[in-house]
Design an enzyme around this catalytic site. Sequence first.
Site, PDB file in Angstrom:
ATOM      1  N   GLY A 194       7.149  -7.724   8.428  1.00 25.42           N
ATOM      2  CA  GLY A 194       8.014  -8.480   9.319  1.00 25.42           C
ATOM      3  C   GLY A 194       9.404  -8.551   8.732  1.00 25.42           C
ATOM      4  O   GLY A 194      10.096  -7.541   8.649  1.00 25.42           O
ATOM      5  N   ALA A 195       9.801  -9.748   8.313  1.00 22.33           N
ATOM      6  CA  ALA A 195      11.135 -10.000   7.747  1.00 22.33           C
ATOM      7  C   ALA A 195      12.212  -9.546   8.733  1.00 22.33           C
ATOM      8  O   ALA A 195      13.113  -8.803   8.380  1.00 22.33           O
ATOM      9  CB  ALA A 195      11.295  -9.363   6.377  1.00 22.33           C
ATOM     10  N   HIS A 196      12.055  -9.999   9.974  1.00 19.63           N
ATOM     11  CA  HIS A 196      13.030  -9.718  11.013  1.00 19.63           C
ATOM     12  C   HIS A 196      12.833 -10.706  12.160  1.00 19.63           C
ATOM     13  O   HIS A 196      11.887 -11.490  12.158  1.00 19.63           O
ATOM     14  CB  HIS A 196      12.899  -8.275  11.531  1.00 19.63           C
ATOM     15  CG  HIS A 196      11.609  -7.990  12.222  1.00 19.63           C
ATOM     16  ND1 HIS A 196      10.530  -7.454  11.560  1.00 19.63           N
ATOM     17  CD2 HIS A 196      11.224  -8.162  13.511  1.00 19.63           C
ATOM     18  CE1 HIS A 196       9.529  -7.323  12.423  1.00 19.63           C
ATOM     19  NE2 HIS A 196       9.928  -7.745  13.614  1.00 19.63           N
ATOM     20  N   ALA A 197      13.735 -10.641  13.116  1.00 23.97           N
ATOM     21  CA  ALA A 197      13.624 -11.416  14.359  1.00 23.97           C
ATOM     22  C   ALA A 197      13.899 -10.471  15.515  1.00 23.97           C
ATOM     23  O   ALA A 197      14.429  -9.376  15.325  1.00 23.97           O
ATOM     24  CB  ALA A 197      14.616 -12.573  14.360  1.00 23.97           C
ATOM     25  N   ARG A 242      10.378 -13.949  11.446  1.00 21.36           N
ATOM     26  CA  ARG A 242       8.954 -13.958  11.140  1.00 21.36           C
ATOM     27  C   ARG A 242       8.658 -13.069   9.948  1.00 21.36           C
ATOM     28  O   ARG A 242       9.262 -12.008   9.790  1.00 21.36           O
ATOM     29  CB  ARG A 242       8.114 -13.560  12.347  1.00 21.36           C
ATOM     30  CG  ARG A 242       7.993 -12.104  12.729  1.00 21.36           C
ATOM     31  CD  ARG A 242       9.065 -11.493  13.594  1.00 21.36           C
ATOM     32  NE  ARG A 242       9.639 -12.289  14.636  1.00 21.36           N
ATOM     33  CZ  ARG A 242       9.273 -12.280  15.896  1.00 21.36           C
ATOM     34  NH1 ARG A 242       8.336 -11.467  16.300  1.00 21.36           N
ATOM     35  NH2 ARG A 242       9.862 -13.034  16.776  1.00 21.36           N
TER      36      ARG A 242
END
Length: 133
Positions: A47-50, A95
């Site tokens: 993840g580590a993004h929106a 997230r």
Amino acid sequence: MIEGYKIVQIPRISDERGNLSFAELGQLLTFVVKRVYWLYDIKEIRGAHAHKELQQFIFCTHGSVEFTLDDGQQRESVILDSPDKGLCITKPLWRELVSFQNDPQVIVLASDVYDEQDYIRSYKEFQKWMSIS
């Protein structure tokens, strides 16, 4: 509690043959599914993004996974540890999938096809985008 997500109980039909779960449009699914993808053999944080617009319905068919969800001001953790529990993300949230137990297998139903322009991949950029949205 931050807005933009909810945990939902996915229907389960059980008998001597086993279990069956499902998600139907207009019931659990509030969007038409245009993309399905899955994660497995997960070794490190994902993840580590929106997303700016994309909505997702996520469930874990095996094992468990912990999600960290963040609206730019607050963080919350959600654990998916049963195939009849789902995470519905309907608004822009940062997230991360951060903790994995028993070889989790995660399926994601998405409201649109892959579009790199919909991603925010920097947390600083996400905070900035949330402050002007």
